[in-house]
Design an enzyme around this catalytic site. Structure first.
Site, PDB file in Angstrom:
ATOM      1  N   PRO A   1       0.661  -1.357  -0.128  1.00 29.84           N
ATOM      2  CA  PRO A   1       0.073  -0.041   0.000  1.00 29.84           C
ATOM      3  C   PRO A   1       0.713   1.171  -0.038  1.00 29.84           C
ATOM      4  O   PRO A   1       1.755   1.412   0.833  1.00 29.84           O
ATOM      5  CB  PRO A   1      -0.943  -0.065   1.393  1.00 29.84           C
ATOM      6  CG  PRO A   1      -0.780  -1.710   1.738  1.00 29.84           C
ATOM      7  CD  PRO A   1       0.444  -2.217   0.982  1.00 29.84           C
TER       8      PRO A   1
ATOM      9  N   THR B   1       2.633   2.591  -2.657  1.00 30.78           N
ATOM     10  CA  THR B   1       3.906   2.538  -3.407  1.00 30.78           C
ATOM     11  C   THR B   1       3.644   3.364  -4.855  1.00 30.78           C
ATOM     12  O   THR B   1       4.513   3.402  -5.608  1.00 30.78           O
ATOM     13  CB  THR B   1       4.414   1.237  -3.521  1.00 30.78           C
ATOM     14  OG1 THR B   1       3.050   0.239  -4.053  1.00 30.78           O
ATOM     15  CG2 THR B   1       4.636   0.483  -2.329  1.00 30.78           C
ATOM     16  N   GLY B   2       2.430   3.592  -5.186  1.00 23.69           N
ATOM     17  CA  GLY B   2       1.964   4.384  -6.065  1.00 23.69           C
ATOM     18  C   GLY B   2       1.314   3.788  -7.574  1.00 23.69           C
ATOM     19  O   GLY B   2       1.540   3.945  -8.660  1.00 23.69           O
ATOM     20  N   LYS B   3       0.658   2.747  -7.257  1.00 26.20           N
ATOM     21  CA  LYS B   3       0.025   1.722  -8.121  1.00 26.20           C
ATOM     22  C   LYS B   3      -1.110   2.753  -8.753  1.00 26.20           C
ATOM     23  O   LYS B   3      -1.209   2.464 -10.316  1.00 26.20           O
ATOM     24  CB  LYS B   3      -0.681   0.684  -7.532  1.00 26.20           C
ATOM     25  CG  LYS B   3       0.428  -0.495  -6.958  1.00 26.20           C
ATOM     26  CD  LYS B   3      -0.341  -1.611  -6.359  1.00 26.20           C
ATOM     27  CE  LYS B   3      -1.098  -1.611  -5.194  1.00 26.20           C
ATOM     28  NZ  LYS B   3      -0.605  -0.844  -4.061  1.00 26.20           N
ATOM     29  N   THR B   4      -1.942   3.152  -8.153  1.00 31.59           N
ATOM     30  CA  THR B   4      -2.945   3.872  -8.709  1.00 31.59           C
ATOM     31  C   THR B   4      -2.551   5.022  -9.197  1.00 31.59           C
ATOM     32  O   THR B   4      -2.951   5.484 -10.400  1.00 31.59           O
ATOM     33  CB  THR B   4      -4.037   4.377  -7.618  1.00 31.59           C
ATOM     34  OG1 THR B   4      -4.371   3.336  -6.845  1.00 31.59           O
ATOM     35  CG2 THR B   4      -5.067   5.195  -8.063  1.00 31.59           C
TER      36      THR B   4
ATOM     37  N   GLU C   1      19.287   4.638  27.104  1.00 33.22           N
ATOM     38  CA  GLU C   1      19.561   4.806  25.663  1.00 33.22           C
ATOM     39  C   GLU C   1      20.951   5.095  25.711  1.00 33.22           C
ATOM     40  O   GLU C   1      21.654   4.775  24.440  1.00 33.22           O
ATOM     41  CB  GLU C   1      18.783   6.310  25.339  1.00 33.22           C
ATOM     42  CG  GLU C   1      17.262   6.006  25.641  1.00 33.22           C
ATOM     43  CD  GLU C   1      16.710   5.093  24.839  1.00 33.22           C
ATOM     44  OE1 GLU C   1      17.212   4.726  23.780  1.00 33.22           O
ATOM     45  OE2 GLU C   1      15.433   4.477  25.185  1.00 33.22           O
TER      46      GLU C   1
ATOM     47  N   HIS D   1      22.586   1.689  24.554  1.00 36.22           N
ATOM     48  CA  HIS D   1      22.403   1.445  23.077  1.00 36.22           C
ATOM     49  C   HIS D   1      23.383   1.992  22.344  1.00 36.22           C
ATOM     50  O   HIS D   1      23.993   1.307  21.597  1.00 36.22           O
ATOM     51  CB  HIS D   1      20.951   1.873  22.948  1.00 36.22           C
ATOM     52  CG  HIS D   1      19.776   0.926  23.199  1.00 36.22           C
ATOM     53  ND1 HIS D   1      19.843  -0.381  23.004  1.00 36.22           N
ATOM     54  CD2 HIS D   1      18.873   1.318  23.931  1.00 36.22           C
ATOM     55  CE1 HIS D   1      18.630  -0.964  23.746  1.00 36.22           C
ATOM     56  NE2 HIS D   1      18.035   0.103  24.116  1.00 36.22           N
TER      57      HIS D   1
ATOM     58  N   ASP E   1      13.279  -4.293  23.251  1.00 37.94           N
ATOM     59  CA  ASP E   1      14.638  -4.860  22.712  1.00 37.94           C
ATOM     60  C   ASP E   1      14.468  -6.194  22.789  1.00 37.94           C
ATOM     61  O   ASP E   1      15.194  -6.897  21.952  1.00 37.94           O
ATOM     62  CB  ASP E   1      15.654  -3.948  23.619  1.00 37.94           C
ATOM     63  CG  ASP E   1      15.607  -2.611  23.567  1.00 37.94           C
ATOM     64  OD1 ASP E   1      15.153  -2.137  22.547  1.00 37.94           O
ATOM     65  OD2 ASP E   1      15.735  -1.792  24.600  1.00 37.94           O
TER      66      ASP E   1
END
Length: 649
Positions: A207, A209-212, A428, A431, A505
């Protein structure tokens, strides 16, 4: 393209206007007759007034009927009155020399009786004729009898013309569809070599991605009639209606050939037959059967090209995908970094940009974004700049919009205690430190302790380029980075003070280890075998996996190997953080003080112990552990990612 025409609308309006005109004419005729009758009868007066005029000698003659007395005054004026029981009326008229005569009751003419009695029947017959006529025609797509009429709409330039210049980032798909456009413009180019253009093209992609958009670009480039319809428009609760709509759609297409028919979300009607419970859905299957016959049946539909779009090609019926129907399947993938840069350039044309906006940097920071996601990102940045009262959209707004789209809005109203902020900062920082010292890890883009969405903080890493496969060393590095937050909490606060903040995580590391063992063959003890297979269906956004048949000993070994990989990552994170505990304190204090740091700032801070900003100010956080001490007040500064955050956010 030609202007849009409604072949069913004009006859409907014409019929309605004809019957309305007939009814109005009848009413006017009756009203004219009544008015003429009233005018011939003269002005009405009271009976007492009539007697007074007789006595005054103003009445010339009268005509006496059972229910009305009419006559003429000496002045020539007509009058009428309603009689009462007056036996002496004739004597009064004789006394004043008024001529009088009897008048028979006026009977309506034959034509008036016919009109009065036939008018209701004419109205009923007219309505019945109109309804039957609409039923024979199909009644139009929106009429009461229009169930079997196609709901396909003819797209014209006034709906917004789109060309291939407006489509970016999916060059391969565009090239495949360019051939269809060339055929529609010059069919002889292919016919002289015996080539036949595909009857159908199926656009497959996620959905957004530019098909229409691609389908609209085909219409804009080819300059031929372009009918668009959704797969759900064929589905109706009445059996046979969908098949009737398919037939009507192809009849309209034949009248406008050569043309293109675009069916969006074709999986709504093209699902595998017999896949449902019981005998399946009769209406949907009849609709699909009619579509199969129309696309490649006994009668050929020359000049009609069907373009369909779906994000679920696995559920489509095999008969729909065979050569002769949808000959060509065009995959519309999510764009890579080059494609994302081109898509951003298309959408940024409508936005006034500041000089510091770099589409390449934004494209690099949005892996996995579709064309719709990037359009939304540009729109969010423009809205954010408008809220801030700016004339141009700067890089700060794009960074803030990207964070909002990827992680959610900032939860500045969330109240956190000092201990929770310290825990988040060290989590954080853990990480980030592990990511910096793992060679195979992606570089850090940003670290923040501002709550967003469901997360209390975030360390965002961005790859240098799009990755299509992962290596073993990078997977081990990702597991170590995922464990870095939990290990940092344990080192700084102790075993009993470890929080639940590492749940996401742990979930990520466990899934990664499971995929390594059961799907990618990266366990020495289990070998390169597949022990789990992905199912096609999804539930609540997660793809379902199912273990293949195996013995209990193998299942135990799989669980043991998964645990071993996660524990290796945990041990690696412990080794890095214990060896660089001073950097852990340094980065945690910096994040408590400034809340958000860029990847370059983190790298400079760990190398030099301080950060010199462009305005000449120096950031030099304390290296003394923050545990047990008060949190320093957040410095008001203009960082690389937008406006400063208030203290305690």
């Amino acid at each position: 393209m030609n202007d849009e025409k409604d072949p069913q609308g004009n006859p409907w309006i014409k019929s309605a206007m004809i019957w309305a005109g007939v009814i109005v004419a009848l009413l006017l005729f009756v009203s004219m007759f009544d008015s003429r009758t009233a005018s011939s009868a003269g002005a009405g007066i009271a009976y007492s007034e009539f007697r007074a005029k007789v006595q005054e000698g103003q009445v010339k003659d009268v005509a006496i009927a059972a229910d009305r007395i009419s006559g003429t005054l000496t002045s020539g004026q007509k009058f009428s009155t309603v009689p009462v029981n007056d036996p002496g009326l004739t004597g009064l008229l004789d006394d004043y020399n008024v001529k009088y005569s009897g008048q028979a009751e006026e009977q309506p003419s034959f034509w008036m009786i016919l009109i009065y009695q036939s008018l209701p029947f004419l109205l009923i017959l007219g309505i019945a004729f109109f309804v039957l006529r609409q039923m024979q025609k199909g009644g139009g797509a929106g009429g009461a009898m229009g169930f079997g009429k196609s709901k396909a709409k003819l797209l014209t330039e006034k709906h917004g013309k789109v060309t291939f210049d407006d489509v970016a980032g999916i060059d391969e798909a565009r090239e495949e569809l360019q051939e269809i456009v060339e055929f529609l413009k010059d069919p002889s180019k292919f016919a002289r070599l015996g080539g036949k253009i595909p009857k159908g093209a199926l656009l497959v992609g996620s959905p957004g991605t530019g098909k229409t958009l691609l389908a609209r670009a085909i219409a804009g480039e080819a300059g031929v009639p372009f009918f668009t319809i959704s797969g759900s428009d064929f589905v109706e609760m009445f059996v046979g209606v969908g098949a009737s709509r398919v037939r009507d759609m192809f009849e309209q297409a034949k009248k406008n050939a050569p043309c293109i028919v675009f069916i969006d979300e074709i999986d709504a009607v093209g699902r595998h037959r017999g896949a449902g419970l019981g005998n399946g859905n009769d209406e949907r299957e009849q609709t699909l059967n009619q579509l199969l016959v129309e696309m490649d049946g006994f009668e050929a539909n020359e000049g009609i090209i069907i373009v369909a779009a779906t994000n679920r090609p696995d559920v489509l019926d095999p008969a729909l995908l065979r050569p002769g129907r949808f000959d060509r399947q065009v995959v519309v993938p999510r764009p890579d970094i080059e494609g994302r840069e081109k898509i951003l350039a298309v959408h940024m044309k409508k936005v006034p940009l500041a000089p510091d906006v770099n589409p390449r940097t934004i494209a690099r920071g949005t892996p996995g974004f579709s064309g719709a996601d990037l359009a939304n990102l540009v729109n969010e940045a423009a809205l954010m700049a408008a809220r801030r009262g700016k004339r141009l959209v700067a890089m700060d707004e794009f960074e803030a919009a990207k964070d909002k789209v990827m992680m959610g809005s900032e939860r500045r109203s969330m109240v956190m205690t000092d201990d929770e902020k310290k825990m988040t900062a060290y989590h954080e920082a853990g990480h980030a430190i592990v990511a910096v010292h793992e060679p195979a890890s992606d570089p850090i883009h940003k670290a923040t302790i501002i709550p967003r969405g469901r997360a209390l903080g975030m360390v965002m890493r961005l790859p240098e380029r799009d990755s299509y496969s992962y290596h073993r060393d990078k997977m081990h590095a990702n597991m170590a980075v995922a464990m870095g937050g939990r290990v940092a909490e344990e080192i700084i606060f102790g075993y009993d003070k470890v929080s639940s903040g590492a749940s996401g995580d742990i979930q990520y590391a466990t899934k990664l280890a499971r995929d390594m063992v059961t799907q990618w063959g990266m366990s020495d003890k289990l070998g390169p075998l597949q022990y789990e297979e992905q199912q096609g269906e999804t539930f609540l956004g997660y793809s379902q996996s199912q273990r293949v048949h195996m013995s209990d000993e193998t299942a135990k070994l799989i669980d043991k190997e998964i645990r071993g990989l996660v524990e290796q990552g945990y041990a690696r994170a412990q080794e890095i953080l214990k060896g660089h505990e001073d950097q852990l304190h340094l980065l945690a204090n910096a994040m408590l003080e400034y809340e958000t740091l860029s990847g370059e700032e983190i790298k400079t801070l760990l190398d030099k112990g301080e950060i010199t900003r462009d305005d000449g100010t120096t950031i030099k956080p304390s290296t003394i552990p923050a545990v047990g001490s008060s949190i320093p007040k957040t410095r008001r500064r203009k960082g690389p990612f937008g406006d400063p955050s208030p203290a305690g956010a």
